[in-house]
Design a protein around this motif. Structure first.
Motif: not given
Length: 201
Positions: A58-63, A92-102, A115-119
């Motif tokens: 869903l684009g939230a946090l990292v796992h 180990d070089g793995q890249v994770l991204r977590f983006n959000s908007t305030w 997400k536009p529908w999750l906040a």
């Protein structure tokens, strides 16, 4: 407030409390463009992993949990919104991204959209010269179809604390604490703000 601050959702929500915030944290939350570099410890119980995989979708946090994850945060302001682009690079070089908007919503509410529908709606307050935020509720949907859900019982109560360390560095601590299961997620670390980038219009 200066011109940068008026574009900051945090400054708008804090109002008169903004000037009490440590100058390093005002740079951190100001409008314009800011790049911050630091390391974060990411931790959670093993049984949370499947849920975090779903939240990741869903684009939230990292796992993925790990200590001292190199992290870069690029922030930009536009039309009263502030975007956070977070890049975490693991050992180990793995890249994770977590983006959000305030966004500073009507009624003095600070809302973080993944997400536009999750906040997540947050309630910030200045304590001394530090910043303390607590989650209010999750928002699911948009417009009149938006539903407010208790974040405390779904994923745990969100608590964010930020404390300046010196003129350029601050420490942050983000936790989710469930009333039954205790702490279910945490990331915390130390960051340095790039004053040169922060001063660009």
């Amino acid at each position: 407030m200066n011109a940068h601050d008026t574009h900051s959702p945090m400054a708008r929500v804090l109002g008169t409390q903004w000037e009490r915030l440590h100058p390093t944290l005002r740079v951190h939350h100001r409008g314009g463009s800011v790049r911050e570099v630091g390391t974060m410890d990411v931790e959670f119980p093993r049984w949370m992993a499947p849920l975090l995989w779903m939240l990741r979708w869903l684009g939230a946090l990292v796992h993925r949990a790990q200590a001292q994850v190199h992290t870069v945060v690029d922030k930009r302001s536009c039309d009263g919104r502030q975007s956070f682009d977070r890049t975490l690079t693991y050992a180990d070089g793995q890249v994770l991204r977590f983006n959000s908007t305030w966004v500073a919503e009507p009624g003095g509410r600070l809302v973080e959209y993944v997400k536009p529908w999750l906040a997540l709606e947050l309630s910030p307050v200045v304590q001394g010269d530090a910043l303390h935020c607590e989650g209010v509720c999750f928002l699911l949907g948009t417009g009149r179809w938006c539903v407010r859900l208790s974040e405390r019982w779904l994923l745990g109560h969100t608590i964010i604390h930020e404390q300046a360390l010196d003129a350029q560095r601050y420490a942050m601590d983000f936790r989710m604490v469930h009333p039954w299961f205790g702490q279910v997620f945490r990331y915390a670390g130390t960051f340095a703000t790039d004053a040169t980038v922060a001063e660009r219009p």
